[in-house]
Design an enzyme around this catalytic site. Structure first.
Site, PDB file in Angstrom:
ATOM      1  N   ARG A  83      10.378  17.960  36.727  1.00 40.47           N
ATOM      2  CA  ARG A  83      11.831  18.448  36.445  1.00 40.47           C
ATOM      3  C   ARG A  83      12.758  17.236  37.169  1.00 40.47           C
ATOM      4  O   ARG A  83      13.664  17.807  37.634  1.00 40.47           O
ATOM      5  CB  ARG A  83      11.870  19.795  37.362  1.00 40.47           C
ATOM      6  CG  ARG A  83      11.123  20.970  36.676  1.00 40.47           C
ATOM      7  CD  ARG A  83      11.960  21.709  35.801  1.00 40.47           C
ATOM      8  NE  ARG A  83      11.197  22.445  34.891  1.00 40.47           N
ATOM      9  CZ  ARG A  83      11.208  23.995  35.015  1.00 40.47           C
ATOM     10  NH1 ARG A  83      12.082  24.443  35.874  1.00 40.47           N
ATOM     11  NH2 ARG A  83      10.400  24.449  34.171  1.00 40.47           N
ATOM     12  N   ARG A 142      18.649  20.804  37.735  1.00 41.07           N
ATOM     13  CA  ARG A 142      19.879  21.243  38.307  1.00 41.07           C
ATOM     14  C   ARG A 142      20.174  20.680  39.600  1.00 41.07           C
ATOM     15  O   ARG A 142      21.349  20.928  39.931  1.00 41.07           O
ATOM     16  CB  ARG A 142      19.702  22.804  38.263  1.00 41.07           C
ATOM     17  CG  ARG A 142      19.985  23.531  36.877  1.00 41.07           C
ATOM     18  CD  ARG A 142      19.434  24.801  36.918  1.00 41.07           C
ATOM     19  NE  ARG A 142      17.955  24.877  37.087  1.00 41.07           N
ATOM     20  CZ  ARG A 142      17.287  25.968  36.972  1.00 41.07           C
ATOM     21  NH1 ARG A 142      17.988  27.096  36.946  1.00 41.07           N
ATOM     22  NH2 ARG A 142      16.028  25.804  37.052  1.00 41.07           N
ATOM     23  N   ARG A 161      24.706  19.882  31.148  1.00 35.46           N
ATOM     24  CA  ARG A 161      24.186  21.058  30.383  1.00 35.46           C
ATOM     25  C   ARG A 161      25.376  21.936  30.169  1.00 35.46           C
ATOM     26  O   ARG A 161      25.405  22.678  29.255  1.00 35.46           O
ATOM     27  CB  ARG A 161      23.442  21.694  31.579  1.00 35.46           C
ATOM     28  CG  ARG A 161      22.894  23.179  31.296  1.00 35.46           C
ATOM     29  CD  ARG A 161      22.034  23.647  32.623  1.00 35.46           C
ATOM     30  NE  ARG A 161      21.382  24.841  32.385  1.00 35.46           N
ATOM     31  CZ  ARG A 161      21.801  26.045  32.387  1.00 35.46           C
ATOM     32  NH1 ARG A 161      23.202  26.088  32.633  1.00 35.46           N
ATOM     33  NH2 ARG A 161      21.283  27.154  32.389  1.00 35.46           N
ATOM     34  N   ASP A 221      11.199  22.078  26.551  1.00 32.86           N
ATOM     35  CA  ASP A 221      10.342  22.989  27.389  1.00 32.86           C
ATOM     36  C   ASP A 221       9.203  23.684  26.685  1.00 32.86           C
ATOM     37  O   ASP A 221       9.250  23.544  25.304  1.00 32.86           O
ATOM     38  CB  ASP A 221      11.329  24.293  27.459  1.00 32.86           C
ATOM     39  CG  ASP A 221      11.137  25.192  28.434  1.00 32.86           C
ATOM     40  OD1 ASP A 221      11.453  25.161  29.934  1.00 32.86           O
ATOM     41  OD2 ASP A 221      10.330  26.081  28.224  1.00 32.86           O
ATOM     42  N   TYR A 269       3.306  33.629  28.534  1.00 34.13           N
ATOM     43  CA  TYR A 269       4.728  34.002  28.187  1.00 34.13           C
ATOM     44  C   TYR A 269       4.863  34.805  26.785  1.00 34.13           C
ATOM     45  O   TYR A 269       5.747  35.857  26.725  1.00 34.13           O
ATOM     46  CB  TYR A 269       5.735  32.778  28.272  1.00 34.13           C
ATOM     47  CG  TYR A 269       5.888  32.101  29.442  1.00 34.13           C
ATOM     48  CD1 TYR A 269       6.863  32.622  30.320  1.00 34.13           C
ATOM     49  CD2 TYR A 269       5.039  31.258  30.032  1.00 34.13           C
ATOM     50  CE1 TYR A 269       6.852  32.257  31.654  1.00 34.13           C
ATOM     51  CE2 TYR A 269       5.117  30.591  31.317  1.00 34.13           C
ATOM     52  CZ  TYR A 269       6.244  31.089  32.156  1.00 34.13           C
ATOM     53  OH  TYR A 269       6.238  30.534  33.486  1.00 34.13           O
TER      54      TYR A 269
HETATM   55  O1  CP3 Z   1       9.723  18.017  33.699  1.00 40.17           O
HETATM   56  C1  CP3 Z   1      10.888  17.755  33.205  1.00 40.17           C
HETATM   57  O2  CP3 Z   1      11.810  17.436  33.670  1.00 40.17           O
HETATM   58  C2  CP3 Z   1      10.573  17.743  31.778  1.00 40.17           C
HETATM   59  C3  CP3 Z   1      11.407  19.059  31.058  1.00 40.17           C
HETATM   60  C4  CP3 Z   1      10.615  20.407  31.101  1.00 40.17           C
HETATM   61  C5  CP3 Z   1      11.238  21.571  31.564  1.00 40.17           C
HETATM   62  N1  CP3 Z   1      10.685  22.651  31.781  1.00 40.17           N
HETATM   63  C6  CP3 Z   1      12.828  21.688  31.603  1.00 40.17           C
HETATM   64  C7  CP3 Z   1      13.259  22.958  31.976  1.00 40.17           C
HETATM   65  C8  CP3 Z   1       9.199  20.718  31.330  1.00 40.17           C
HETATM   66  C9  CP3 Z   1       8.042  19.855  31.124  1.00 40.17           C
HETATM   67  C10 CP3 Z   1       9.258  22.007  31.428  1.00 40.17           C
HETATM   68  C11 CP3 Z   1       8.188  22.951  31.687  1.00 40.17           C
HETATM   69  C12 CP3 Z   1       7.757  24.414  31.782  1.00 40.17           C
HETATM   70  N2  CP3 Z   1       8.756  25.248  31.324  1.00 40.17           N
HETATM   71  C13 CP3 Z   1       6.729  24.776  32.411  1.00 40.17           C
HETATM   72  C14 CP3 Z   1       5.511  24.588  32.946  1.00 40.17           C
HETATM   73  C15 CP3 Z   1       5.887  23.782  34.495  1.00 40.17           C
HETATM   74  C16 CP3 Z   1       5.984  24.507  34.997  1.00 40.17           C
HETATM   75  O3  CP3 Z   1       7.056  24.418  35.833  1.00 40.17           O
HETATM   76  O4  CP3 Z   1       5.343  25.164  35.735  1.00 40.17           O
HETATM   77  C17 CP3 Z   1       7.039  26.518  32.084  1.00 40.17           C
HETATM   78  C18 CP3 Z   1       6.167  27.498  33.022  1.00 40.17           C
HETATM   79  C19 CP3 Z   1       8.363  26.704  31.601  1.00 40.17           C
HETATM   80  C20 CP3 Z   1       8.988  27.778  31.329  1.00 40.17           C
HETATM   81  C21 CP3 Z   1      10.566  27.857  32.068  1.00 40.17           C
HETATM   82  N3  CP3 Z   1      11.390  27.106  31.747  1.00 40.17           N
HETATM   83  C22 CP3 Z   1      10.876  28.842  32.899  1.00 40.17           C
HETATM   84  C23 CP3 Z   1      10.035  29.790  33.615  1.00 40.17           C
HETATM   85  C24 CP3 Z   1      12.120  28.406  33.125  1.00 40.17           C
HETATM   86  C25 CP3 Z   1      13.121  29.301  33.909  1.00 40.17           C
HETATM   87  C26 CP3 Z   1      12.965  28.947  35.679  1.00 40.17           C
HETATM   88  C27 CP3 Z   1      13.858  27.949  35.898  1.00 40.17           C
HETATM   89  O5  CP3 Z   1      13.221  26.677  36.649  1.00 40.17           O
HETATM   90  O6  CP3 Z   1      14.984  28.117  35.778  1.00 40.17           O
HETATM   91  C28 CP3 Z   1      12.477  27.348  32.403  1.00 40.17           C
HETATM   92  C29 CP3 Z   1      13.822  26.558  32.157  1.00 40.17           C
HETATM   93  C30 CP3 Z   1      13.744  25.148  32.583  1.00 40.17           C
HETATM   94  N4  CP3 Z   1      12.995  24.187  31.805  1.00 40.17           N
HETATM   95  C31 CP3 Z   1      14.835  24.383  33.218  1.00 40.17           C
HETATM   96  C32 CP3 Z   1      14.422  23.075  32.893  1.00 40.17           C
HETATM   97  C33 CP3 Z   1      15.279  21.883  33.401  1.00 40.17           C
HETATM   98  C34 CP3 Z   1      16.158  24.854  34.020  1.00 40.17           C
HETATM   99  C35 CP3 Z   1      17.188  25.399  32.887  1.00 40.17           C
HETATM  100  C36 CP3 Z   1      18.452  25.330  33.390  1.00 40.17           C
HETATM  101  O7  CP3 Z   1      19.126  24.301  33.347  1.00 40.17           O
HETATM  102  O8  CP3 Z   1      18.946  26.348  33.531  1.00 40.17           O
END
Ligand code: CP3
Length: 345
Positions: free
Chosen positions: A25, A29, A38, A75, A152
């Site tokens: 990540r 944010r 964003r 994602d 999911y």
């Molecule tokens: O690592 C990176 O920066 C690469 C991009 C990436 C994202 N999600 C961007 C993202 C990667 C590799 C993921 C993986 C991901 N997504 C996982 C597995 C890794 C982990 O964290 O366990 C999972 C379970 C998801 C599903 C997901 N996406 C959820 C549950 C959420 C909401 C929770 C949250 O953190 O807000 C997301 C959103 C998400 N994916 C964000 C980002 C940067 C936040 C989105 C925003 O800008 O509001």
């Protein structure tokens, strides 16, 4: 040609004087420039599907910190969306999908070959990044592992205990197994297309692997990741694969062999000393600083960072957090972590 990218050298088993560094990540944010891009995109999914903006946020942490790797901005839930499951993000809550829990709903998903119609912009993002990244920065593609994506898809949202997926696994194994099979097949095609578009490494995120117990850990976490890894390596000889069976605990031991991965990513549920003795002898490891240090900083961050670097110094190691950096992290703490690792603190 001798490999010059530190991340690829560590993945090939080289022990480097300073480990390569990136963060899960890292585009997120906690960075003001991310929040700005964003907002320009409108929402998270629009950002994922806008190649210029997705490439921009991928590059932001590289410019700011000089990480050794960039991870594609996308994602894990884009793949079920490409298979036909409706996906949206509830502001302040998280992902929502139209659930798939019956044989009929599984059969109604789109054929695997159709995923590229939806995922084209992701491949475009990678192509932009191959042109724009510094020569020393490796480009990582990724997908969710089938079990985690299935949790999911089955629940239609994130769940604290993955209850709905466990229930289906026990009560209707044929449908559950069918979902895992569809995801395994589609993940091979998705990651293969990412490699063709420029990803030099791929990572499989099995974020909920730890909730599988007994034989089901091997069957539904390790085995699908092994199948994906073998298929990708057959198509792309030499492709390095990182696998992250998060929450595996003592079961991180043996994971390199069980998956056929070049690197096992560790969470902070195991100590670096334990993992150096039990996991690293089998190959490169990645991890595993607790992400709370990016919020709290100070001496504890420095001490723990140094302890992790030292514990893993005798084998191949990629420095990372144990899980994604959180939105409340202080960007200054990331700089402090990097200075500590590179010895300039
Ligand atoms: O690592 C990176 O920066 C690469 C991009 C990436 C994202 N999600 C961007 C993202 C990667 C590799 C993921 C993986 C991901 N997504 C996982 C597995 C890794 C982990 O964290 O366990 C999972 C379970 C998801 C599903 C997901 N996406 C959820 C549950 C959420 C909401 C929770 C949250 O953190 O807000 C997301 C959103 C998400 N994916 C964000 C980002 C940067 C936040 C989105 C925003 O800008 O509001």
């Amino acid at each position: 040609m001798t490999e010059t990218k530190a991340l690829l050298r560590a993945l090939a088993g080289e022990v480097l004087p300073t480990p390569p560094i990136w963060m899960m990540r890292q585009a997120g944010r906690y960075l003001p420039e991310y929040r700005e891009t964003r907002a320009q995109a409108g929402d998270f999914l629009s950002l994922c599907y806008a190649p210029d903006l997705a490439a921009e946020v991928t590059l932001q942490p590289i410019r700011r910190y000089g990480f050794d790797a960039a991870i594609l901005f996308a994602d894990i839930l884009l793949l079920p969306q490409a298979l036909g499951a409706k996906l949206w993000f509830e502001p302040g809550e998280g992902p929502r999908l139209d659930p798939v829990t019956t044989a009929e709903e599984l059969a109604a998903l789109r054929p695997t070959a159709a995923i590229h119609d939806t995922l084209g912009p992701v491949y475009d993002t990678l192509q932009i990044l191959t042109r724009e990244l510094p020569a020393e920065t490796a480009l990582i593609g990724f997908a969710g592992a089938p079990w985690t994506v299935a949790t999911y898809m089955i629940a239609g949202r994130g769940t604290p205990d993955q209850g709905p997926a466990h229930k289906l696994r026990v009560e209707d194994e044929a449908t559950f197994g069918g979902i895992i099979e569809r995801l395994t097949e589609a993940t091979v095609e998705y990651l293969s297309a990412q490699v063709e578009a420029g990803a030099e490494v791929v990572k499989l995120f099995d974020s909920w692997a730890g909730s599988l117990e007994g034989d089901s850990f091997e069957r539904w976490s390790l085995a699908p990741m092994r199948e994906i890894t073998a298929a990708l390596k057959a198509r792309h000889p030499g492709l390095p694969v990182i696998a992250f069976p998060r929450g595996a605990g003592t079961r991180f031991e043996g994971a390199h062999e069980a998956i056929g991965a070049d690197c096992i990513a560790l969470d902070d549920g195991v100590t670096a000393d334990w993992a150096a003795a039990h996991v690293q002898p089998a190959g490169c490891v990645q991890g595993n600083l607790a992400s709370r240090h990016m919020v709290t900083g100070g001496e504890a961050l420095v001490d723990e960072t140094k302890a992790i670097v030292k514990a893993f110094s005798k084998g191949p190691h990629i420095f990372n957090l144990g899980h994604g950096i959180t939105p409340d992290a202080d960007p200054e703490n990331v700089a402090l972590m990097i200075e500590t690792i590179r010895g300039t603190a």
